[in-house]
Enzyme design. Structure first.
Site, PDB file in Angstrom:
ATOM      1  N   HIS A 111       0.781  -7.937   0.290  1.00  0.00           N
ATOM      2  CA  HIS A 111      -0.440  -8.734   0.373  1.00  0.00           C
ATOM      3  C   HIS A 111      -1.184  -8.799  -0.949  1.00  0.00           C
ATOM      4  CE1 HIS A 111      -1.664  -4.550   1.165  1.00  0.00           C
ATOM      5  NE2 HIS A 111      -2.789  -4.874   0.539  1.00  0.00           N
ATOM      6  N   ARG A 113     -18.408 -10.601  -2.370  1.00  0.00           N
ATOM      7  CA  ARG A 113     -17.613 -10.205  -1.199  1.00  0.00           C
ATOM      8  C   ARG A 113     -17.662  -8.689  -1.058  1.00  0.00           C
ATOM      9  NH1 ARG A 113     -12.272  -8.215  -0.201  1.00  0.00           N
ATOM     10  NH2 ARG A 113     -10.911  -9.502   1.121  1.00  0.00           N
ATOM     11  N   ASP A 121       0.811  -1.226   0.000  1.00  0.00           N
ATOM     12  CA  ASP A 121       0.000   0.000   0.000  1.00  0.00           C
ATOM     13  C   ASP A 121       0.843   1.274   0.000  1.00  0.00           C
ATOM     14  OD1 ASP A 121      -2.222  -1.571  -0.055  1.00  0.00           O
ATOM     15  OD2 ASP A 121      -2.742  -1.324   2.053  1.00  0.00           O
TER      16      ASP A 121
END
Length: 252
Positions: free
Chosen positions: A221, A231, A165
């Protein structure tokens, strides 16, 4: 993928689970803010910040907003701050595109709940990492995501690539995800995976579960592809740099 360990099972009810890991050097190439920039790094999961009922109410906000648009591919986003909404292969500004009709979609209570949830997550992150919550600022992008098994049509739909990120969004110092649906009940696939040198650590989504972590390379990740179902989650991101701060969304 090598060895995979489950950090948080869907069936677990975790008060607070935290794993400390050494910080990467990513933060050194950005301006440091004493008392906020991570010196202690790691990842945590808690089912005790947001209730399942609140998660259901938040999910309904996402469902109502995303019913106005949605991507042609498998990943749609709704950003209440900037107004960005997936529509086909593009994005539109929700507030400009729909104007006053927005008041038929969202209520003041929706936005108040959103703010309250954001504040509680911010306070918990500050507590766990030993920093002051007032030294953290909400930053962009902070957004709802809806993922399903539809084939990707643009690069925006390809949510499954490994990333960091802090590298993708320089402003991020702390990232959090609030899950709004249940792994294996509402969807298959779609687990969140931390990619560590020795093994992968997965978080299985559960409505009301908050996963949070420092945003540097220590927390590389990805999200697995969703195989069936839908989802829902919301990504809420924080920065230590007030210049990159954004306000809570307001219903005008």
């Amino acid at each position: 993928d090598g060895v995979t360990e489950v950090l948080a099972h869907r069936s677990d009810s975790l008060r607070d689970k935290f794993v400390e890991i050494p910080c990467s050097e990513d933060y050194d190439s950005h301006r440091r803010f004493e008392g906020c920039t991570p010196r202690r790094c790691g990842r945590g999961v808690s089912d005790a910040i947001i209730t399942r009922q609140e998660a259901e109410r938040i999910r309904r906000i996402a469902e109502r907003g995303l019913s106005l648009g949605g991507s042609d591919g498998g990943a749609s986003i709704l950003d209440l701050h900037s107004g960005a909404l997936s529509l086909g292969k593009h994005f539109v500004n929700l507030y400009r595109y729909f104007g006053d009709k927005i008041h038929d979609i969202f209520t003041e209570e929706d936005f108040a709940l959103y703010r309250d949830v954001r504040q509680r997550i911010q306070q918990r992150i500050a507590q766990v990492f030993g920093i002051s919550s007032s030294s953290m600022y909400l930053t962009k992008p902070t957004f709802f995501s809806r993922m399903n098994s539809t084939e990707a049509k643009t690069t925006h739909d390809e949510y499954w690539h490994p990333h960091v990120d802090k590298v993708t969004y320089g402003s991020f110092d702390y990232t959090s995800l609030l899950y709004l649906s249940d792994y294996t009940q509402d969807f298959g696939g779609g687990r969140f995976v931390f990619l560590d040198a020795d093994s992968n650590k997965t978080v299985e989504p559960r409505a009301g579960r908050v996963s949070f972590f420092t945003s540097g390379s220590e927390n590389l990740h990805r999200v697995e592809k969703v195989h069936w179902g839908t989802r829902f989650a919301i990504t809420i991101s924080f920065t230590c740099n007030p210049e990159h701060g954004i306000g809570d969304p307001v219903l005008v």
